[in-house]
Motif scaffolding. Sequence first.
Motif, short mmCIF file in Angstrom:
data_model
loop_
_atom_site.label_atom_id
_atom_site.label_comp_id
_atom_site.label_asym_id
_atom_site.label_seq_id
_atom_site.Cartn_x
_atom_site.Cartn_y
_atom_site.Cartn_z
N ASP A 41 -7.47 -12.25 8.15
CA ASP A 41 -6.42 -12.57 7.30
C ASP A 41 -5.76 -11.66 6.77
OD1 ASP A 41 -7.10 -15.26 7.24
OD2 ASP A 41 -8.58 -15.41 5.45
N TYR A 42 -6.28 -10.56 6.75
CA TYR A 42 -5.75 -9.18 6.38
C TYR A 42 -4.79 -8.46 7.33
CZ TYR A 42 -5.19 -4.64 3.92
OH TYR A 42 -4.70 -3.66 3.36
N TRP A 43 -5.51 -8.37 8.80
CA TRP A 43 -4.68 -7.63 9.80
C TRP A 43 -3.99 -8.52 10.51
CZ3 TRP A 43 -3.57 -2.65 8.96
CH2 TRP A 43 -4.56 -1.88 7.95
N VAL A 44 -4.58 -9.67 11.13
CA VAL A 44 -4.08 -10.33 12.15
C VAL A 44 -4.01 -11.83 11.83
CG1 VAL A 44 -3.89 -10.78 14.64
CG2 VAL A 44 -5.22 -8.70 13.61
N PRO A 45 -3.41 -12.30 10.63
CA PRO A 45 -3.63 -13.80 10.17
C PRO A 45 -3.21 -14.70 11.34
CG PRO A 45 -1.56 -12.73 9.34
CD PRO A 45 -2.33 -11.36 10.04
N GLU A 46 -2.75 -14.55 12.47
CA GLU A 46 -2.54 -15.56 13.39
C GLU A 46 -3.68 -16.03 14.04
OE1 GLU A 46 -1.21 -12.42 13.55
OE2 GLU A 46 0.84 -12.59 13.55
N THR B 159 -19.36 -7.17 0.63
CA THR B 159 -19.06 -7.53 -1.08
C THR B 159 -17.76 -7.28 -1.28
OG1 THR B 159 -19.82 -7.31 -3.31
CG2 THR B 159 -20.11 -5.22 -1.55
N ASP B 160 -17.09 -8.08 -2.30
CA ASP B 160 -15.64 -7.82 -2.74
C ASP B 160 -15.20 -6.53 -3.27
OD1 ASP B 160 -15.30 -10.50 -1.50
OD2 ASP B 160 -14.89 -11.53 -3.56
N GLU B 161 -16.18 -5.85 -4.08
CA GLU B 161 -15.90 -4.83 -4.62
C GLU B 161 -15.77 -3.49 -3.51
OE1 GLU B 161 -18.79 -6.17 -5.17
OE2 GLU B 161 -20.52 -4.71 -5.04
N PHE B 162 -16.02 -3.80 -2.40
CA PHE B 162 -16.10 -2.84 -1.35
C PHE B 162 -14.69 -3.30 -0.29
CE2 PHE B 162 -17.86 -0.89 2.72
CZ PHE B 162 -18.25 0.36 2.05
N MET B 163 -14.01 -3.90 -0.97
CA MET B 163 -12.80 -4.46 0.04
C MET B 163 -11.99 -3.37 0.84
SD MET B 163 -12.18 -7.27 1.52
CE MET B 163 -12.64 -8.43 0.28
N GLU B 164 -11.58 -2.53 -0.08
CA GLU B 164 -10.71 -1.42 0.95
C GLU B 164 -11.32 -0.85 1.98
OE1 GLU B 164 -8.80 1.63 -1.58
OE2 GLU B 164 -8.49 2.84 0.10
N MET B 165 -12.81 -0.46 1.75
CA MET B 165 -13.40 0.29 2.93
C MET B 165 -13.71 -0.89 4.04
SD MET B 165 -13.62 3.49 2.66
CE MET B 165 -14.82 3.80 4.24
N ARG B 166 -13.87 -2.18 3.51
CA ARG B 166 -13.97 -3.00 4.71
C ARG B 166 -12.69 -3.42 5.52
NH1 ARG B 166 -16.04 -8.41 1.61
NH2 ARG B 166 -15.46 -9.14 3.73
N PRO C 114 -5.57 -1.93 -1.33
CA PRO C 114 -4.07 -1.48 -0.76
C PRO C 114 -3.71 -2.45 0.05
CG PRO C 114 -5.76 0.27 -0.75
CD PRO C 114 -6.41 -1.11 -1.24
N THR C 115 -2.12 -2.46 0.60
CA THR C 115 -1.73 -3.33 1.33
C THR C 115 -1.94 -2.62 2.66
OG1 THR C 115 0.34 -1.97 1.40
CG2 THR C 115 0.34 -3.79 -0.12
N PRO C 116 -1.78 -3.47 3.95
CA PRO C 116 -2.06 -2.80 5.11
C PRO C 116 -1.00 -1.78 5.44
CG PRO C 116 -1.95 -5.14 5.35
CD PRO C 116 -1.78 -5.13 3.67
N LYS C 117 0.13 -1.79 4.88
CA LYS C 117 0.97 -0.49 5.15
C LYS C 117 0.55 0.53 4.55
CE LYS C 117 5.96 0.91 4.92
NZ LYS C 117 7.39 0.36 4.57
N PRO D 220 -10.11 -0.68 13.37
CA PRO D 220 -10.27 -0.66 14.86
C PRO D 220 -10.56 -1.93 15.68
CG PRO D 220 -11.65 1.24 14.10
CD PRO D 220 -11.41 0.05 12.79
N ARG D 221 -11.48 -2.79 14.95
CA ARG D 221 -11.77 -4.19 15.72
C ARG D 221 -10.30 -4.96 15.53
NH1 ARG D 221 -12.65 -5.56 19.19
NH2 ARG D 221 -15.13 -5.31 19.41
N ALA D 222 -9.66 -4.89 14.44
CA ALA D 222 -8.49 -5.74 14.26
C ALA D 222 -7.62 -5.18 15.02
CB ALA D 222 -8.16 -5.59 12.67
N ASN D 223 -7.33 -3.79 15.25
CA ASN D 223 -6.27 -3.44 16.42
C ASN D 223 -6.45 -4.23 17.77
OD1 ASN D 223 -4.76 -1.76 14.84
ND2 ASN D 223 -5.88 0.11 15.13
#
Length: 538
Positions: free
Chosen positions: A493-498, A447-454, A5-8, A460-463
Motif C-alpha cells: 500500500d505504501y510503496w507499490v499500491p498496484e 507494530t504500528d509505532e515502528f512504521m517508519e522503520m518497517r 514520512p512520505t515515500p519521497k 528493498p523488497r518493494a523495489n
Amino acid sequence: MAKTPTPKEILRIDHRPPKTGWMDTPVRFKPGTWCYPGSKDALEYLGYPNIRDWMPTDEDWKLPENWKEIILEGMADRLDKYRSFKVFMDICVRCGACADKCHFFLGSGDPKNMPVLRAELLRSIYRREFTKAGKLLGRLAGARELTTDVIKEWFYYFYQCTECRRCSVFCPYGIDTAEITMMARELLHLLGININWIMTPVANCTRTGNHMGLQPHTFKENIEYLCDDIEEYTGIRITPSFNRKGAEVLFVTPSADVFAEPGIYTCMGYLLLFEHIGLDYTWSTYNSEGGNFGLFTSHEQMKKLNAKIYLEAKRLGVKWILGGECGHMWRVIHQYMDTLNGPADFLEVPVSPVTGTTFENAASTKMVHISEFTADLIKHGKLRLDPSRNAGIVATFHDSCNPSRAMGLLEEPRYILKNVVPEFHEMPENTIREQTFCCGSGTGLNTDEFMEMRMRGGLPRANAVRYVHDKYGVNRLACVCAIDRATLSTLMDYWVPEVTVSGVSELVGNALVMEGEKKRETNLRGEPLAGTEGESDV
C-alpha cells in the motif's frame, strides 16, 4: 503514534557515516523507529523480572541495582551453554561482506544496522569482559565498558533486526547474525527489557493456545464463519472436525489465518483443499497456534510453545502433523525442534494418504508443510484445477525468510503457483530464493509505532516488486507466511499500491473445482471472477 514520512521523504537516505566513531555516537530514539515495552499484564503472567512502567525515551530505565552483574552472568552462562554464541563472538574478521546485505541498513543508512556493526555492539562487551586482549588493550582491541547507554543501544538495534539471516548467506565464516540478536534479546529480558508486540502474543499463546488470545469456542466459530462464506461462494458445505481423537492428521496454522485478512482467505483455501481430497484431519482449539513468538524471545519460551503442538498431537493420537503457511514456525521445526522437544517418536513418518508419498524430510519432526503436501498432490494429478478462475492475476512469489533460508522450501510454492495462476514472473535473482529480502517487519516488529522503520526496511523488497510490476504487469504478491501476508499488504500500500498480497493456498482454493459445486462467480474474497460479472447462478 509518530507520523510516517512520505515515500519521497524516506527515499532521501543518507549513507554518510557520522562524524564520530561508532562507540562515541549515542543512540537516538526517533519516533517511528522503536517499539513499545512489554505490557505489565503479559510480563506478570509469564513471570518475567523487573516489571515496571517505563519507556525507551526515558532517561532512567529503572534497571535493577545489580544490572551489570546480571548481564555479565547471563553472558557467561550463554557462552558456556551455546557453543555457536562463543564461536560467533570470536571468528568475525570484520570483512564487511554482510555490510550492505541488511534491509534496515539499505533503507536507513544507519551504520549500526550493518550486521557486522550491530554484532559489534555485543561483541565489544564480550571482548572487554571475557578476553585478555580486550581487558588489556580496551578500544585498541575493539572492547568497551558496559554502561546503561550500551543497554539502550542494544535495545534499539537488536529490535531493528528481523533475524531474517540474509546476511549469513554472504558471510564467508558462516556467522548467523540472527543467533547473536537472539542472545542479545535474551540478555535484555534479564533486565525486564522487551517489546509488547512479542510479549503479549507469547502470553496469549501460553494462556489460550494461540497468539491472538482467541478462546476455544471463538476459534471454532471463526472457522465455521469461513465455512459459511465458502458455502455462499461454492455451494459446498464443509464441516471440519475439532479436537477429534484418532484423526490421521493434526492441522496447525498461525492464528492470523483464522482471524485476520488476508490470512482468512488462505484458511478458506486449506478448508477447500482438505474437502477436495477427503483428508482425515482435525483442528485443535486448545493448542491452535502454529507460530512461535518464543523464537523472538528466548530458547526457553521457544521450547515451551513448540511443545504445545506436539503434546496436543499426542493427546489426540494423530499419526502426523500438517502445518500451514507460516514463517518462524518452520524455522523452529527445522532448526530447533529435535533438540528442544524431539524427536517425535510417538508419531509416524508422514505419508500422504492420497498419493502414498513418504515425506522422508519430515522423518524426525513428523510435520509436513502445506506447500510440500499440495505440490505432491498436483504432481500426482490428484487435484482438479482451473487456473482461469485466477484470470487477471499476474503473480510473483516472495520467498519468506524462514521457509526459504531455514528449510529450503524454494520450488514447491512456485510449482503450485504455476499450476493455479495463468501468469507468473520471478523478481530479480538477487532478491529471491536464498537471497530473498525480508518484509521488514518480522520477529515481532510488525507494530504500528515502528512504521517508519518497517517502510525503510521493506524498501528493498518493494523495489523488486516495483520492477516486475512495471516490466510484466505483476499485480499479486504471493507468499507462505502469515506475518508476510499482513506486513507486505501494508508495505505494498505504501510503496507499490498496484499490487495486492495473498497466500499461495488462497489461489489454490480459487482454482479448485469441487465435486457438486455451483457455478463459481466469485473468488474466495467475494470478488467477481473475470468474465462472470452480472451472470446469475446455474
